[in-house]
Design a protein around this motif. Sequence first.
Motif, PDB file in Angstrom:
ATOM      1  N   ALA A  30       2.302   1.644  -3.529  1.00 46.27           N
ATOM      2  CA  ALA A  30       1.285   2.095  -4.486  1.00 46.27           C
ATOM      3  C   ALA A  30       0.947   3.562  -4.269  1.00 46.27           C
ATOM      4  CB  ALA A  30       0.031   1.242  -4.353  1.00 46.27           C
ATOM      5  N   SER A  31       0.854   3.991  -3.011  1.00 47.57           N
ATOM      6  CA  SER A  31       0.518   5.396  -2.755  1.00 47.57           C
ATOM      7  C   SER A  31       1.658   6.319  -3.167  1.00 47.57           C
ATOM      8  CB  SER A  31       0.165   5.596  -1.285  1.00 47.57           C
ATOM      9  OG  SER A  31       1.275   5.329  -0.469  1.00 47.57           O
ATOM     10  N   LEU A  32       2.894   5.901  -2.953  1.00 50.69           N
ATOM     11  CA  LEU A  32       4.024   6.717  -3.400  1.00 50.69           C
ATOM     12  C   LEU A  32       4.058   6.816  -4.923  1.00 50.69           C
ATOM     13  CD1 LEU A  32       6.865   5.607  -0.974  1.00 50.69           C
ATOM     14  CD2 LEU A  32       5.708   7.815  -1.060  1.00 50.69           C
ATOM     15  N   LEU A  87       1.449   6.534  -7.027  1.00 52.35           N
ATOM     16  CA  LEU A  87       0.347   7.387  -7.481  1.00 52.35           C
ATOM     17  C   LEU A  87       0.599   8.857  -7.145  1.00 52.35           C
ATOM     18  CD1 LEU A  87      -2.726   5.170  -6.585  1.00 52.35           C
ATOM     19  CD2 LEU A  87      -1.776   5.652  -8.853  1.00 52.35           C
ATOM     20  N   GLY A  88       1.212   9.132  -6.017  1.00 52.57           N
ATOM     21  CA  GLY A  88       1.576  10.502  -5.669  1.00 52.57           C
ATOM     22  C   GLY A  88       2.586  11.078  -6.640  1.00 52.57           C
ATOM     23  N   MET A 105       0.835  -1.207   0.000  1.00 57.87           N
ATOM     24  CA  MET A 105       0.000   0.000   0.000  1.00 57.87           C
ATOM     25  C   MET A 105       0.869   1.256   0.000  1.00 57.87           C
ATOM     26  SD  MET A 105      -3.019  -1.174   2.594  1.00 57.87           S
ATOM     27  CE  MET A 105      -3.757   0.421   2.661  1.00 57.87           C
ATOM     28  N   LEU A 106       1.950   1.248   0.742  1.00 56.03           N
ATOM     29  CA  LEU A 106       2.871   2.378   0.771  1.00 56.03           C
ATOM     30  C   LEU A 106       3.507   2.591  -0.591  1.00 56.03           C
ATOM     31  CD1 LEU A 106       4.230   4.559   2.462  1.00 56.03           C
ATOM     32  CD2 LEU A 106       5.985   2.894   3.048  1.00 56.03           C
TER      33      LEU A 106
END
Length: 72
Positions: free
Chosen positions: A12-14, A16-17, A9-10
């Motif tokens: 993927a969020s990085l 997408l950011g 999750m970390l």
Amino acid sequence: MDSWVIAMMLGASLFLGAVALTAFLWGIKNGQFDDEKKMMNQVQYDDEAELNDAANQQRKKESLNKESYKPE
């Protein structure tokens, strides 16, 4: 197994950011957010009749608000 999910999750969020930041910077570079004529168009196309209509509508709203407010 829980640490694997958090790491995924970390990551993927990085990712997408980073994609969002890249798109935002690309938009700034290409002038997507520049609107130099906005204020001039507003002034240019306003006439006295439109301004009077806007003032009358504002007065009407204020009078309706005063009439509908009844303290108990």
